[in-house]
Motif scaffolding. Sequence first.
Motif, PDB file in Angstrom:
ATOM      1  N   LEU A  36       0.845  -1.137  -0.013  1.00 14.22           N
ATOM      2  CA  LEU A  36      -0.160   0.138   0.188  1.00 14.22           C
ATOM      3  C   LEU A  36       0.806   1.131   0.139  1.00 14.22           C
ATOM      4  O   LEU A  36       0.656   2.247  -0.726  1.00 14.22           O
ATOM      5  CB  LEU A  36      -0.942  -0.035   1.058  1.00 14.22           C
ATOM      6  CG  LEU A  36      -2.286  -0.533   0.901  1.00 14.22           C
ATOM      7  CD1 LEU A  36      -3.203  -0.398   2.424  1.00 14.22           C
ATOM      8  CD2 LEU A  36      -3.041  -0.120  -0.231  1.00 14.22           C
ATOM      9  N   VAL A  37       1.795   1.084   0.581  1.00  9.64           N
ATOM     10  CA  VAL A  37       2.709   2.336   0.784  1.00  9.64           C
ATOM     11  C   VAL A  37       3.500   2.573  -0.458  1.00  9.64           C
ATOM     12  O   VAL A  37       3.392   3.754  -0.920  1.00  9.64           O
ATOM     13  CB  VAL A  37       3.894   2.228   2.063  1.00  9.64           C
ATOM     14  CG1 VAL A  37       4.906   3.493   2.052  1.00  9.64           C
ATOM     15  CG2 VAL A  37       3.181   2.204   3.448  1.00  9.64           C
ATOM     16  N   TYR A  42       6.816   9.479  -4.751  1.00  8.21           N
ATOM     17  CA  TYR A  42       7.465  10.498  -4.085  1.00  8.21           C
ATOM     18  C   TYR A  42       8.570   9.989  -3.269  1.00  8.21           C
ATOM     19  O   TYR A  42       9.445  10.610  -2.842  1.00  8.21           O
ATOM     20  CB  TYR A  42       6.583  11.426  -3.029  1.00  8.21           C
ATOM     21  CG  TYR A  42       5.234  11.716  -3.721  1.00  8.21           C
ATOM     22  CD1 TYR A  42       5.240  12.665  -4.470  1.00  8.21           C
ATOM     23  CD2 TYR A  42       4.096  10.800  -3.701  1.00  8.21           C
ATOM     24  CE1 TYR A  42       3.818  13.000  -5.308  1.00  8.21           C
ATOM     25  CE2 TYR A  42       2.915  11.147  -4.109  1.00  8.21           C
ATOM     26  CZ  TYR A  42       2.759  12.358  -4.955  1.00  8.21           C
ATOM     27  OH  TYR A  42       1.691  12.725  -5.472  1.00  8.21           O
ATOM     28  N   LEU A  43       8.896   8.634  -3.357  1.00  9.23           N
ATOM     29  CA  LEU A  43      10.189   7.959  -2.416  1.00  9.23           C
ATOM     30  C   LEU A  43      11.385   7.898  -3.331  1.00  9.23           C
ATOM     31  O   LEU A  43      11.134   7.708  -4.572  1.00  9.23           O
ATOM     32  CB  LEU A  43       9.469   6.712  -1.766  1.00  9.23           C
ATOM     33  CG  LEU A  43       8.484   6.708  -1.005  1.00  9.23           C
ATOM     34  CD1 LEU A  43       8.104   5.352  -0.710  1.00  9.23           C
ATOM     35  CD2 LEU A  43       8.983   7.558   0.377  1.00  9.23           C
ATOM     36  N   ILE A 101      11.925   0.019   2.291  1.00  6.52           N
ATOM     37  CA  ILE A 101      10.237  -0.422   2.600  1.00  6.52           C
ATOM     38  C   ILE A 101       9.861  -1.757   2.100  1.00  6.52           C
ATOM     39  O   ILE A 101       9.510  -2.422   2.735  1.00  6.52           O
ATOM     40  CB  ILE A 101       9.354   0.786   2.032  1.00  6.52           C
ATOM     41  CG1 ILE A 101       9.522   2.262   2.726  1.00  6.52           C
ATOM     42  CG2 ILE A 101       7.986   0.240   2.169  1.00  6.52           C
ATOM     43  CD1 ILE A 101       8.800   3.214   2.291  1.00  6.52           C
ATOM     44  N   GLY A 102      10.199  -1.672   0.630  1.00  8.32           N
ATOM     45  CA  GLY A 102       9.889  -3.143   0.040  1.00  8.32           C
ATOM     46  C   GLY A 102      10.576  -4.243   0.802  1.00  8.32           C
ATOM     47  O   GLY A 102       9.868  -5.277   0.932  1.00  8.32           O
ATOM     48  N   ALA A 126       9.763   1.288  -7.776  1.00  5.62           N
ATOM     49  CA  ALA A 126       8.724   1.416  -6.660  1.00  5.62           C
ATOM     50  C   ALA A 126       7.426   0.317  -7.102  1.00  5.62           C
ATOM     51  O   ALA A 126       7.059  -0.621  -6.345  1.00  5.62           O
ATOM     52  CB  ALA A 126       8.056   2.691  -6.455  1.00  5.62           C
ATOM     53  N   ARG A 127       7.107   0.331  -8.500  1.00  9.81           N
ATOM     54  CA  ARG A 127       6.118  -0.601  -9.026  1.00  9.81           C
ATOM     55  C   ARG A 127       6.594  -2.051  -8.674  1.00  9.81           C
ATOM     56  O   ARG A 127       5.720  -2.859  -8.204  1.00  9.81           O
ATOM     57  CB  ARG A 127       5.801  -0.238 -10.359  1.00  9.81           C
ATOM     58  CG  ARG A 127       4.512  -0.959 -10.728  1.00  9.81           C
ATOM     59  CD  ARG A 127       4.340  -0.114 -12.039  1.00  9.81           C
ATOM     60  NE  ARG A 127       5.295   0.185 -13.333  1.00  9.81           N
ATOM     61  CZ  ARG A 127       5.585  -1.060 -14.089  1.00  9.81           C
ATOM     62  NH1 ARG A 127       4.672  -2.065 -14.291  1.00  9.81           N
ATOM     63  NH2 ARG A 127       6.598  -1.130 -15.060  1.00  9.81           N
ATOM     64  N   PHE A 128       7.713  -2.416  -8.997  1.00 16.36           N
ATOM     65  CA  PHE A 128       8.365  -3.626  -8.856  1.00 16.36           C
ATOM     66  C   PHE A 128       8.257  -4.013  -7.250  1.00 16.36           C
ATOM     67  O   PHE A 128       7.793  -5.118  -6.999  1.00 16.36           O
ATOM     68  CB  PHE A 128       9.679  -3.651  -9.234  1.00 16.36           C
ATOM     69  CG  PHE A 128      10.455  -5.077  -9.186  1.00 16.36           C
ATOM     70  CD1 PHE A 128      10.186  -5.921 -10.203  1.00 16.36           C
ATOM     71  CD2 PHE A 128      11.091  -5.451  -8.019  1.00 16.36           C
ATOM     72  CE1 PHE A 128      10.721  -7.398 -10.075  1.00 16.36           C
ATOM     73  CE2 PHE A 128      11.836  -6.720  -8.085  1.00 16.36           C
ATOM     74  CZ  PHE A 128      11.442  -7.566  -8.784  1.00 16.36           C
TER      75      PHE A 128
END
Lengths: 657, 116, 500
Positions: free
Chosen positions: A17-18, A25-26, A34-35, A117-119
């Motif tokens: 979700l994050v 923006y990350l 995070i991942g 990020a998508r990955f």
Amino acid sequence: MLSLLWLIPTLPLAGFLVLALSGKYLGRRSIAVIGTSSVALSALIAILIGIDFIAAPPPGFVFRQEAWTWIAVAGFSPGIGFYLDALSLVMILVVTVISFLIHLYSTEFMSGDDGYARFFAYMNLFVGSMCILVLADNLLFLYLGWEGVGLCSYLLIGFWYRDSGNGRAARKAFIVTRVGDTAMALGVFLLFTHLGTLDIQSLMQRVTQQWPEGSELAILAAGLLLGGAVGKSAQLPLQIWLPDAMAGPTPVSALMHAATMVTAGVYLIARTHVLFSLAPPVQLAVAVIGALTLLLAGFSALAQKDIKRVLAYSTISQIGYMFLALGVGAWSAAIFHLMTHAFFKALLFLSAGVVIMTLHEEHDIFRMGGLRKKLPVAFWTFLIGSASLAALPLVTAGFYSKDLILWQTWSSQGGNPWLWAAGCGGAILTGLYIFRVVFLVFFGEARAAAPPDTRRPGLRITIPLIVLAAFSIVGGWIETPPFLGHLTLFSDFVQHALPPAQVVHDGKNDETVLELLAIAASLGSIALAYLLFLRYPAFLHGLMLIPELARIRKFWHFGWGFDRFYEFLFVRPYIWLAYADRNDVVDNIYKMAISFTLRWLQKVDRHDVIDYIYSGLAELCLFLYRALSATQSGQVRRYAAAIAAGSISIIFIGIFA
Amino acid sequence: MAGMKMSAMRTAEAVAAIPMHHGLVLAAVLFALGLIGILVRRNLIFILMSIEIMLNAAGLAFVVAGARWEQADGQVMLIFILAVAAVEVSVGLALLLLLHRRFQTLDADAVSKMRG
Amino acid sequence: MILSTLIFILVAGGMLSWVVERWRPGSAKWVALTTVGIELLLTIWLWLQSASAMALPAHGGWLAELRAEWIPRFGVSFHLAMDGISLILVVLTAFLGVVSVACSWTEIQERAGFFYLNLLWTLAGAVGVFLALDLFLFFFFWELMLVPMYFMIAIWGHEKRQYASIKFFIFTEGSGLFMLVAILALVFVHYRSTGVLTFDYFELLNTAMSPSTELWIMLGFFIAFAVKTPIVPFHTWLPDAHTEAPTAGSVILAGVLLKTGAYGLLRFVVPLFPQAAGYFAPVAMALGAIGILYGAFLAFAQTDFKRLVAYTSVSHLGFAVVGIFAWNPWSLGGAVMQMIAHGVSTGALFVIAGILQERTHTRDMHRFGGVWGIMPRLAAMGLFFAIAALGLPGMGNFVGEFLVLMGLSRVNSVLASVAAVAFVTSVVYALALVQKIFHGENTQGWQLHDLSGREMATLYSMAAITLWLGLYPQPVLDAAPSIANRPPAIAVAHREGNAE
């Protein structure tokens, strides 16, 4: 500690979700943190829970947790609930730990990609769905995870969305597995209709109480669930999606083949093993499907050029072993092999990824070679993985698990010599195809078109490789055959959830002989691979000159023609019909009916008496219209005259009439 | 005071002395003149004037009839007709002005845009 | 009182926005937004008020009622009432009203006042349809929906708007005629047997009539609702109307107007004619199953974005029809769930199509591709709702489809197996949609700006609702059983059918 169970699937989902909402923006660093940390934390929790579970087992070796009731309609009340027992604990450990290693690897491997990020968002969703699948306490919630991994496989296979070929492979994966899922959904309907619950444990209880062994309903229900398992685990006849699934990034393949997705079918059958043991024909079908698949996929793996496709077929083949074990009732052997396979298959994919990356996205094993010196880490880890896959005796994990399966295929109640022979044949094929890759890629002279990348993999790549290599060796030592100490830690533990295989042929001598035969198969196949692919490659080239053999090779290369078969049987007719009917035949019928009626009316009227009446009426109307409009001259004086004349005539009538 | 009353009486008597059909014939003649005027004249001003004549003819007929029956209704109607005539003339003249501005003529036959 | 307020607000708001636009151009949308906003708040307040009552297992009653004389000579009264199903459908209507005002914000520039008048009056008609319990009043509202919708398509539609709007009007008006005849027939049959002339729903509920009469009258109702729902083969107006309507029109058509058809089946056809519905159920379920598959099949081959989504509606509403005629608590809960979830998810797909069309002036999917690269937010939303449309667990549509099929498999397991094939075909079209528009290479060289704040708020709220419906559908499901418990006759008919 056990009460933290819900966090295991929740953390990766939260990570998803994050990343999905704020990934834009990350920075890359925070995305990676995070991942990876979400999965790392859930792996940590899983390990702690595992320790807790073994040290202080909950009553009945079962722990349940329910978050809320998902749907409640007239007695149908599946919840968002988790169920932890020995089986799901093993699964969750495998899933989270291996996923964590793959995530760690990906942080470096994918570092140059736009969709970073998508990955990681997709990967986290994948892990979260798989955790739900494994921990679900009812079939509907399990189905949520089941479909979730299907979706994630679609998203990740088609991760590089600009290439339409990737999209095609991704859709193929989703659609083919969905065929199996539909069968599974029907099985779920059937179970609920007749047993009135979807909670897996009470379902299994009611099955034994209400359905006798071999009853039609049990066979039907087990068969439908098998359909789902076959789709997800890429077994005959739905195996066609997995080789194409190589279109995704390499860590995705590792995740899909080792930790998530394809093991789901095996897990489902093990989870509902009570139902399957009530349906002997279906169980036999499971064994036969497993045996056939492992052979067919083994032959296909032998004919591939793409290194990842070899590994993909090898996965199909190894899952075939697990199905074989499930089919003969050797539940814990299947799960044991699932675990060791997860270790060495993840390892093989990840080290293959290093090779591919170094050679600038080269997949063809005939354009590799001599990489032993240049990529020592990749070489050694790949070699360990291959040895484990080929069940190199004594030292590798694969040996112990595969050996257990072969032995129980022979000895258990559901087993028979034919199945054993298939398994043994498969073992020879396994050694041949994987060492073919080893010899072609790492030995001989370099055949690469471009000089290899000089960059060497960093720590985030090498650490997962080394850890997995260690697992691929020591992971099997917790369960050893009788003549090697007879350690049974794994099956003792899993026994709390899965009954042991019912052995009918018990004999130490038999077993030793069979073990020796299996060892011989494994060693012999490696030796044969050495001779054929490294020492005397000319011999094979000579063979390939025979057109029949070349044709067979091609046939194997295309996976025994299943793709073409389905293409002609389902895909093309569907597309053709859909496009032919694009403008909706029903609408066309209406349109045709209307135009036909109109034309018919015109045609009939031309020669019809009634038409003269109508046209006469029309003529009359026209005449009257003209006459009346003539009075409207627009000249005021005429109107006045008309009014005067009218008034006078009315007065006259009034006076004289 | 008495004289005025006397003279009013005398006028009423005098009118009453005129036979009613005389007044009605006069009204009819006036009405016919107005009608003929409308029918033969093409100039819109004359048509309007003819309409006035017709209205007054009708008013005369009311007054005569009122006198005959010694009722005030006839006079009420005359006043009503006068008011209507005034309104009609004002609207009619306004229309006339617009027509003249638009067609540069007052010929009633020339303005036949409304023919069917 | 609150019930008539719900309708009146929309009617008055429509008038007001028309008038206000003449005074100050550009203010109509604000008036319309305020109106639907108030409507939404009111309905949510109503829902919260009654949520605790609906969750009770024994609950089967009406939450609010209003009855006033209208034409007493003919037994016509102004009778509105609300139970759980009406309530959630009215909430859906109000929510989609907000969505449709938001998505016309910049799209509608021409005659905006009249547009919002039509929009709000269509919504008022729909709310009236969901609340009316007098057949005459119901028919009145039924017609009230059509005319403004016709104007919306005919005036603000796309290239083939004339054709589409006339087709829409002929289909719905023609089928409405069947319903009118059936209503009158029912009233006269009731009058003949009891001597009371009434159009009231409750009075007509247990009208005694011969089986053949019942069947014929039921068919009259059925055809009207079948056209609206739509059920194959009466669906052909729908793709044209959806495709040519302006975005708000498509959203309202798919989200609200189709639901009135399914609602009619649920509220009138089965309860008023339980026996006839019992005989007819196998045919209706078969038609529904055909619709499910046929809609999914045709959706796959479309090249027009909105047309594709329109055919998915045929498929999704097929589930609702099947669920209604299978008539057991699971299938009915599923049908209601499917109606709500479809309203939100398909509405969102139309909003996405509208956003793309507003920027590119085309809906031809061959001209898209690679939108992900230029509009990642829109593409992510497109992917989300495509996945919702294919019925992924965790999203609203899945709960509906799953419950419907589960209920159906109790009644007719063969038909359930056939209908379940839609699980596969829906993946085929949904993924084809994603591939053709969002994935692939941006061959046309589009340079588009991503979602604005208004569009994002619209789509994110719809996504959140879809997820909420998928993960905690209980509030919606609680509303369904209240009707499931009422007329048991069709269930009896099913049971007899199974016993044979």
